[in-house]
Design a protein around this motif. Structure first.
Motif, PDB file in Angstrom:
ATOM      1  N   GLY A  80       0.792  -1.232   0.000  1.00 34.95           N
ATOM      2  CA  GLY A  80       0.000   0.000   0.000  1.00 34.95           C
ATOM      3  C   GLY A  80       0.821   1.276   0.000  1.00 34.95           C
ATOM      4  O   GLY A  80       0.280   2.357   0.186  1.00 34.95           O
ATOM      5  N   ASN A  81       2.131   1.162  -0.186  1.00 35.03           N
ATOM      6  CA  ASN A  81       2.996   2.341  -0.257  1.00 35.03           C
ATOM      7  C   ASN A  81       3.104   2.824  -1.699  1.00 35.03           C
ATOM      8  O   ASN A  81       3.066   2.027  -2.634  1.00 35.03           O
ATOM      9  CB  ASN A  81       4.396   2.014   0.268  1.00 35.03           C
ATOM     10  N   PHE A  82       3.271   4.121  -1.872  1.00 33.11           N
ATOM     11  CA  PHE A  82       3.407   4.676  -3.209  1.00 33.11           C
ATOM     12  C   PHE A  82       4.731   4.259  -3.827  1.00 33.11           C
ATOM     13  O   PHE A  82       5.766   4.270  -3.166  1.00 33.11           O
ATOM     14  CB  PHE A  82       3.318   6.210  -3.179  1.00 33.11           C
ATOM     15  N   LEU A  83       4.669   3.894  -5.091  1.00 35.34           N
ATOM     16  CA  LEU A  83       5.873   3.536  -5.820  1.00 35.34           C
ATOM     17  C   LEU A  83       6.593   4.795  -6.271  1.00 35.34           C
ATOM     18  O   LEU A  83       5.971   5.791  -6.616  1.00 35.34           O
ATOM     19  CB  LEU A  83       5.506   2.703  -7.054  1.00 35.34           C
ATOM     20  N   PHE A  84       7.893   4.760  -6.230  1.00 34.72           N
ATOM     21  CA  PHE A  84       8.700   5.848  -6.774  1.00 34.72           C
ATOM     22  C   PHE A  84      10.071   5.291  -7.115  1.00 34.72           C
ATOM     23  O   PHE A  84      10.498   4.280  -6.568  1.00 34.72           O
ATOM     24  CB  PHE A  84       8.819   7.019  -5.802  1.00 34.72           C
ATOM     25  N   ASP A  85      10.703   5.930  -8.066  1.00 33.28           N
ATOM     26  CA  ASP A  85      12.068   5.572  -8.425  1.00 33.28           C
ATOM     27  C   ASP A  85      13.005   6.523  -7.707  1.00 33.28           C
ATOM     28  O   ASP A  85      12.706   7.712  -7.568  1.00 33.28           O
ATOM     29  CB  ASP A  85      12.282   5.681  -9.937  1.00 33.28           C
ATOM     30  N   GLU A  86      14.130   6.002  -7.268  1.00 31.51           N
ATOM     31  CA  GLU A  86      15.114   6.825  -6.586  1.00 31.51           C
ATOM     32  C   GLU A  86      16.431   6.749  -7.347  1.00 31.51           C
ATOM     33  O   GLU A  86      16.946   5.674  -7.609  1.00 31.51           O
ATOM     34  CB  GLU A  86      15.320   6.335  -5.152  1.00 31.51           C
TER      35      GLU A  86
END
Length: 108
Positions: free
Chosen positions: A52-58
């Motif tokens: 349930g966490n937002f996906l993001f690229d780092e």
């Protein structure tokens, strides 16, 4: 008679590199939705991981490499819920202003 100036308005490569290094972030968070996700954690949202966490690229730079000093973030701040980041350039150019609550009481 007109006065001439021997100074130039052009920055040297070294000055440009110094300015870039001052404003650049060594870590950049990228929103794969490109701003289209409403961030309401909708059921079935493709921008949420199974937890349930937002996906993001780092993206993180290796500061030891001469040509890799980071990026100018395309955001003032980005909020992925569990990860919030404010860009270095926005903090330097627009420092946070501390507010004194007592000032609010005296406003007409």
């Amino acid at each position: 008679s007109a006065s001439t100036s021997s100074t130039t308005d052009t920055l040297t490569d070294t000055e440009v590199q110094t300015l870039f290094n001052l404003l650049a972030d060594s870590t950049l968070l990228y929103d794969p939705s490109r701003g289209t996700c409403c961030r309401n954690r909708c059921s079935g949202c493709t921008y949420l991981d199974p937890a349930g966490n937002f996906l993001f690229d780092e993206y993180t730079t290796n500061n030891s490499e001469e040509d890799s000093r980071g990026w100018l973030a395309p955001y003032v701040n980005v909020d992925f819920g569990e990860r919030i980041q404010t860009s270095k350039w926005s903090t330097l150019l627009f420092p946070p202003v501390s507010s004194d609550d007592s000032d609010d009481d005296n406003k007409a």
